[in-house]
Scaffold this active site. Structure first.
Site, short mmCIF file in Angstrom:
data_model
loop_
_atom_site.label_atom_id
_atom_site.label_comp_id
_atom_site.label_asym_id
_atom_site.label_seq_id
_atom_site.Cartn_x
_atom_site.Cartn_y
_atom_site.Cartn_z
N HIS A 158 -70.70 91.79 -131.09
CA HIS A 158 -69.90 92.52 -130.59
C HIS A 158 -69.62 91.92 -129.23
CE1 HIS A 158 -71.22 95.19 -133.71
NE2 HIS A 158 -71.91 94.64 -134.53
N ASP A 366 -65.73 93.80 -121.33
CA ASP A 366 -65.78 94.52 -122.02
C ASP A 366 -66.27 93.46 -123.44
OD1 ASP A 366 -67.59 96.47 -123.55
OD2 ASP A 366 -66.83 97.84 -122.19
P1 ADP Z 1 -71.24 99.24 -125.14
O1 ADP Z 1 -71.21 99.17 -126.57
O2 ADP Z 1 -70.88 98.08 -124.09
O3 ADP Z 1 -72.16 100.70 -124.93
P2 ADP Z 1 -69.09 100.52 -125.81
O4 ADP Z 1 -67.82 101.74 -125.41
O5 ADP Z 1 -68.44 100.13 -126.49
O6 ADP Z 1 -69.74 100.44 -124.60
O7 ADP Z 1 -70.03 102.10 -126.94
C1 ADP Z 1 -70.24 103.19 -126.19
C2 ADP Z 1 -70.62 104.19 -126.72
O8 ADP Z 1 -72.25 104.90 -126.42
C3 ADP Z 1 -69.83 105.26 -127.37
O9 ADP Z 1 -69.80 105.59 -129.10
C4 ADP Z 1 -69.84 106.18 -126.38
O10 ADP Z 1 -69.67 107.43 -126.52
C5 ADP Z 1 -71.91 106.27 -126.41
N1 ADP Z 1 -72.09 106.47 -124.83
C6 ADP Z 1 -72.10 106.12 -123.57
N2 ADP Z 1 -72.32 106.14 -122.60
C7 ADP Z 1 -72.81 107.53 -123.00
C8 ADP Z 1 -73.71 108.78 -122.38
N3 ADP Z 1 -73.87 109.11 -121.59
N4 ADP Z 1 -74.48 109.55 -123.30
C9 ADP Z 1 -73.94 109.28 -124.62
N5 ADP Z 1 -73.02 108.48 -124.87
C10 ADP Z 1 -72.99 107.41 -124.37
C1 G6P Z 2 -73.72 97.09 -126.61
C2 G6P Z 2 -74.43 95.65 -127.56
C3 G6P Z 2 -75.25 96.38 -128.91
C4 G6P Z 2 -76.69 97.46 -128.13
C5 G6P Z 2 -75.61 98.03 -127.23
C6 G6P Z 2 -76.86 98.98 -126.48
O1 G6P Z 2 -73.10 97.52 -127.08
O2 G6P Z 2 -73.70 94.40 -128.45
O3 G6P Z 2 -76.02 95.20 -129.41
O4 G6P Z 2 -77.16 97.42 -129.07
O5 G6P Z 2 -74.84 97.07 -126.26
O6 G6P Z 2 -77.58 98.13 -125.73
P1 G6P Z 2 -79.01 98.25 -125.57
O7 G6P Z 2 -79.69 96.74 -124.99
O8 G6P Z 2 -79.90 99.32 -126.11
O9 G6P Z 2 -79.53 97.98 -127.66
#
Ligand code: ADP
Ligand code: G6P
Length: 456
Positions: A158, A366
């Site tokens: 991912h 990202d």
């Molecule tokens: P990452 O996987 O690195 O966190 P992404 O943008 O690909 O970044 O995915 C983040 C996911 O988490 C998205 O589905 C987003 O809606 C959710 N998310 C991010 N910030 C919040 C928040 N403050 N509250 C709820 N959901 C969140």
């Molecule tokens: C990114 C990673 C995921 C991970 C998520 C949240 O999206 O690719 O594998 O689950 O961040 O992070 P956490 O450490 O809370 O699982």
């Protein structure tokens, strides 16, 4: 019609957690993508409950099996906090923070990967499909292949796979590569990551072949890019309900008539560039071309990986910046930056996306960034402008966004101004193309495409 083959998903975290005696789905792209697939096909999800004290027993959820893997507190430290999140995470994100390489962290990574592989081997049906996810579990494919040579194994990363020169830093580079080469299909978010992986595999292991097909141990391994996506319809519908529209207009009223909203939503992570975008907002206000009576910045940041030192540091930096900007520019009833350090429900996020004029998604690096796609899905009114970092995987697909370099503070400030001033027709034209792309390539298409490659 024959029911499609069941699958076993192996991911660091389980897709559900308990609240009292109820099971609640965890938010996030992986869960929304794969839970419907598992419901339709049956199978199992192998993962960690997040609780190191209780071992947890397997149970059934919506027609598939949830198989918890137990990780002790000491293992969480070595496997998750340290090797996964202080070595691999920063290394794979362009070494934005200096990765640390401590030999005592490797052992728990191997032990925990082995435990996941064993759990998957125990539940996978004969000749079944097993799909392993992300940087925490890169040894699982080869371990599982040793235990269960009959199953087809897919792996999806991912996060980005770094260029060869950076990957070369890793003391365990051969082990990680050979771990991944245990899979039949290795998938990445972008072509660049797929290429980086194939090159590193040819350089540091006995693998031979091209960027899209490798041969290792007399087996063929398919390598490709499979950009992940979101449940477009869910976000489009959630943002169009009367309640969501009411919430969005209430938010706009509270912010103040005539003020435009710039919005960011992230996990509080140093890869997301939250501090630099705040500096860009500050630069914009300093220039006096745009005033606090014209606009507001809303930053929603959910707490993440707090035991890891670099995350605490970033939190302090962001909170100081918010304080500094508000101290200098806020006026009575006109706060410059609204900062929420908490998780929101998906429904709440949909209302915020709908209320925003400009969505600011500016990570330093990202894998994909789903927030950008979620924003696009909610804008069924074809308004709103997306400002997107060229270093997010999403920038490969969402080319109609205003693309910025997040390290160029002045350039970002200018992009914010351009977004705030964009004529309606131009915004509509761009949003229409963006929506077509995300609608066509939603998360269900992503899962089907990967699984077809794996089954074929
Ligand atoms: P990452 O996987 O690195 O966190 P992404 O943008 O690909 O970044 O995915 C983040 C996911 O988490 C998205 O589905 C987003 O809606 C959710 N998310 C991010 N910030 C919040 C928040 N403050 N509250 C709820 N959901 C969140
Ligand atoms: C990114 C990673 C995921 C991970 C998520 C949240 O999206 O690719 O594998 O689950 O961040 O992070 P956490 O450490 O809370 O699982």
């Amino acid at each position: 019609m024959r029911r499609p083959r069941p699958i076993v998903i192996v991911a660091n975290r389980l897709p559900v957690h308990r609240v009292g005696d109820k099971l609640v789905e965890n938010p996030g792209g992986l869960v929304t993508a794969l839970v419907p697939t598992l419901k339709a096909r049956g199978g199992a999800w192998v993962g960690w409950s997040g609780n190191s004290r209780a071992a947890g027993r397997a149970f059934s959820f919506e027609g598939f099996r949830i198989q918890p893997v137990h990780i002790s507190e000491a293992e969480v430290e070595g496997f998750y906090n340290q090797l996964s999140n202080r070595t691999l995470w920063p290394l794979y994100h362009d070494a934005i923070r200096t990765p640390e390489f401590d030999h005592s962290w490797w052992r728990p990574y191997v032990v925990v990967n082995h435990r996941y592989a064993k759990a998957a081997a125990a539940v996978a049906p004969r000749n079944g499909l097993v799909w392993v996810h992300d940087y925490h579990l890169q040894l699982v494919p080869s371990m599982l292949r040793m235990m269960r040579p009959d199953v087809a194994i897919g792996f999806f990363l991912h996060v980005p796979f770094p260029p060869e020169e950076l990957f070369a830093w890793l003391p365990w580079r051969e082990q990680i590569l050979e771990g991944l080469l245990g899979a039949d299909v290795v998938g990445f978010q972008t072509q660049a990551s797929a290429r980086n992986f194939s090159r590193a595999a040819r350089e540091f292991t006995r693998a031979e072949g091209t960027d899209s097909e490798l041969e290792f141990d007399r087996r063929k391994i398919r390598v490709g890019s499979y950009p992940i996506s979101i449940d477009f319809d869910w976000f489009a519908n959630a943002a169009a309900t009367p309640e969501a529209l009411r919430e969005a207009s209430l938010l706009r009223r509270r912010i103040g008539a005539g003020r435009k909203i710039l919005l960011s939503v992230d996990r509080l992570d140093y890869t997301k560039g939250i501090d630099l975008r705040l500096l860009a907002f500050e630069a914009m206000l300093k220039s006096k071309r745009t005033k606090v009576t014209d606009c507001v910045f809303i930053q929603i940041a959910s707490p993440s990986r707090e035991p890891v030192h670099e995350y605490g540091q970033m939190r302090v930096r962001i909170e100081q910046l918010v304080g500094r900007i508000n101290g200098e520019f806020s006026e009575p009833g006109r706060v410059a930056v609204h900062y929420f350090r908490r998780g929101f429900t998906r429904e709440q996020l949909a209302s915020y996306y709908r209320a925003a004029d400009v969505m600011v998604v500016t990570p330093l690096r990202d894998g994909m960034n789903l927030v950008a796609k979620e924003f696009v899905a909610t804008r069924s009114d074809y308004t709103g402008v997306l400002v997107l970092s060229e270093f997010a995987g999403a920038a490969r697909e969402l080319r109609q966004a205003l693309i910025v370099n997040p390290r160029n503070i002045e350039g970002m400030a200018q992009a914010f101004e351009a977004a705030l001033a964009m004529p309606k027709r131009e915004a509509r034209r761009r949003m229409s193309i963006l929506r077509t792309i995300v609608r066509r390539h939603d998360v269900f298409e992503w899962a089907d495409t990967f699984l077809e490659a794996l089954a074929g």
